[in-house]
Design an enzyme around this catalytic site. Structure first.
Site, PDB file in Angstrom:
ATOM      1  N   SER A 189       0.667  -1.176  -0.016  1.00 44.53           N
ATOM      2  CA  SER A 189      -0.101   0.162  -0.073  1.00 44.53           C
ATOM      3  C   SER A 189       0.978   1.301  -0.086  1.00 44.53           C
ATOM      4  O   SER A 189       1.760   1.284  -0.746  1.00 44.53           O
ATOM      5  CB  SER A 189      -0.970   0.132   1.181  1.00 44.53           C
ATOM      6  OG  SER A 189      -2.034   0.853   1.071  1.00 44.53           O
ATOM      7  N   ASP A 341      -9.925  -3.200  -5.383  1.00 45.70           N
ATOM      8  CA  ASP A 341      -9.040  -2.269  -4.835  1.00 45.70           C
ATOM      9  C   ASP A 341      -9.192  -0.967  -5.670  1.00 45.70           C
ATOM     10  O   ASP A 341      -8.803  -1.029  -7.022  1.00 45.70           O
ATOM     11  CB  ASP A 341      -7.686  -3.067  -4.756  1.00 45.70           C
ATOM     12  CG  ASP A 341      -6.660  -1.898  -4.222  1.00 45.70           C
ATOM     13  OD1 ASP A 341      -6.999  -0.694  -3.557  1.00 45.70           O
ATOM     14  OD2 ASP A 341      -5.480  -2.334  -4.120  1.00 45.70           O
ATOM     15  N   HIS A 371      -7.831  -4.898  -1.089  1.00 45.80           N
ATOM     16  CA  HIS A 371      -6.660  -3.909  -0.441  1.00 45.80           C
ATOM     17  C   HIS A 371      -6.431  -4.406   0.919  1.00 45.80           C
ATOM     18  O   HIS A 371      -7.463  -4.804   1.533  1.00 45.80           O
ATOM     19  CB  HIS A 371      -7.228  -2.425  -0.714  1.00 45.80           C
ATOM     20  CG  HIS A 371      -5.991  -1.628  -0.636  1.00 45.80           C
ATOM     21  ND1 HIS A 371      -4.998  -1.330  -1.418  1.00 45.80           N
ATOM     22  CD2 HIS A 371      -5.324  -0.910   0.711  1.00 45.80           C
ATOM     23  CE1 HIS A 371      -4.047  -0.474  -0.904  1.00 45.80           C
ATOM     24  NE2 HIS A 371      -4.307  -0.316   0.323  1.00 45.80           N
TER      25      HIS A 371
END
Ligand SMILES: *[C@@H]1O[C@H](CO)[C@@H](O)[C@H](O)[C@H]1NC(C)=O
Ligand SMILES: *[C@@H]1O[C@H](CO)[C@@H](O)[C@H](O)[C@H]1NC(C)=O
Ligand SMILES: *[C@@H]1O[C@H](CO)[C@@H](O)[C@H](O)[C@H]1NC(C)=O
Length: 401
Positions: A189, A341, A371
């Site tokens: 991320s 995501d 995600h």
């Protein structure tokens, strides 16, 4: 203590309500994903409410929730775990105990958390780094870089660069018996954003050029210019990461301007002077047909950017904003994208651009992925998806580092 009780109270009241939000059909262990998704939505709502009441800051509430997962540096039969610092930045080191003839590979792992949350101490990261060290017989270095909004951009990045440069010194590599040709930078991320940026910056630095063998990016954020790409539209409401929360959190990293999230939500935050940068993130050019579906490309609205948040159009926040000759310098790359995501298209565009300039890479697209999955591979969730992604990442490292 009073705050904690209050937080948990709200959390459970809303859980019952949000649990019925539909999630994508192909997702494995749907009930666990529902709880994770509902938990995130409730937390955001509660955090916003507490902030509006003046009781605590948005990110403080999340900080309490995530702090529950903190672990101490505990060695096990295979790995010595030490909390120390590199260049005054806290790091957790994972050093394999078994005797080894050969020098070891090393992985620098930068945790996610939207630049405002998280720590190497959290159980999911501690476990993942321990597995990596064990399965690869590698030294793993996990930095705790400074977080926003207390420390705005580029503090987090500076810390990651400092830790990496400290580690890359000959004497430090020798101390940990690390093979200087087998070093990788990884992150998930926002940690993936930082990993990609650190790698990019070091390739431009004559002293460090070619010292990184590989970068591995797990569902990274790679651009902040266009927040209405197809994946941002399709997964606007999650699961787990919503467009609104992602924008709110990223803004906390970039600026103290309270109006900025609203401008970005309208996708009207890029100033006229930076219009030429859209070509680097133009999904109409770079997204494979399959993902375009019936979406129509519209150029983001040009806005007026004040000097207070230049980070928005900086390639150190959006690693996609570099030209092909810079991109070409990148080392071997592993990139993992998840279908469900909002950041999916950031990764897919990066893949197309790497392919166009001939960088060697492996791309895993997880059709049932969400995600943040690697953060849920440990107790209490034990999400199989998370474990599957971690296994893919470790297997790739084993074969390529
Ligand atoms: C130590 O390594 C062995 C062999 O890889 C493994 O079976 C064992 O589970 C590891 N122990 C821990 C605590 O991870
Ligand atoms: C984006 O790509 C499309 C298709 O190639 C093109 O028509 C459009 O002008 C591009 N826009 C920008 C801002 O680069
Ligand atoms: C790419 O960007 C770098 C750094 O901004 C610049 O020095 C170089 O001239 C650019 N190359 C091309 C082909 O535009």
């Amino acid at each position: 203590m009073k705050h904690k009780t209050l937080c948990f109270g709200f959390f459970f009241i809303f859980l019952a309500y949000y649990i019925y939000i539909p999630i994508p059909e192909n997702v494995e262990e749907p009930w666990k994903v529902r709880i994770i998704d509902a938990g995130m939505k409730i937390s955001s709502l509660t955090a916003t409410w507490l902030e509006n009441m003046g009781l605590m800051k948005f990110e403080e509430f999340f900080g309490i929730l995530m702090g529950i997962q903190d672990t101490k540096a505990v060695s096990d039969e295979n790995i010595t775990v030490i909390d120390t610092d590199f260049n005054d930045i806290p790091v957790r080191l994972y050093l394999p105990k078994r005797e080894s003839e050969r020098k070891r590979p090393a992985v620098i792992y930068i945790h996610g958390g939207a630049f405002i949350l998280g720590s190497f101490k959290m159980l999911p990261y501690d476990s993942m780094n321990r597995w990596t060290a064990n399965k690869l017989d590698a030294v793993v270095i996990a930095p705790d870089y400074r977080l926003a909004p207390q420390y705005l951009f580029p503090a987090a990045l500076e810390d990651c660069v400092l830790v990496t440069k400290f580690f890359l010194q000959d004497k430090v590599l020798a101390k940990y018996r690390v093979d200087p040709t087998r070093i990788c930078i990884s992150g998930d991320s926002s940690g993936g954003t930082l990993a990609a940026t650190v790698t990019q910056l070091l390739q431009d630095d004559p002293e460090y050029k070619n010292k990184i063998r590989a970068q591995t990016l797990l569902y990274p954020g790679l651009q902040a210019l266009d927040t209405l790409m197809p994946s941002f539209r399709e997964y606007e409401h999650g699961p787990f990461l919503t467009r609104k929360v992602a924008i709110k959190m990223t803004c906390l990293y970039l600026s103290e301007d309270k109006e900025l999230p609203k401008t970005i939500l309208r996708n009207a935050h890029v100033p006229k002077e930076s219009r030429h940068l859209f070509k680097f993130v133009n999904w109409s050019d770079f997204l494979p047909e399959k993902y375009k579906k019936n979406h129509v490309y519209t150029e983001p609205v040009l806005g007026k950017l004040s000097a207070s948040h230049p980070g928005l159009v900086d390639s150190r926040v959006s690693p996609l904003l570099v030209n092909d000759s810079q991109l070409q310098k990148l080392p071997l790359t592993y990139i993992l994208t998840c279908e469900h995501d909002i950041l999916r298209d950031d990764g897919l565009i990066y893949v197309t651009r790497l392919r166009n300039v001939g960088v060697t890479f492996t791309h895993d697209h997880i059709e049932d992925g969400i995600h943040g999955a690697v953060s849920f591979a440990t107790a209490p969730f034990h999400l199989q998806l998370g474990q599957r992604l971690i296994d893919k990442y470790i297997i790739w490292l084993k074969e390529n580092l």
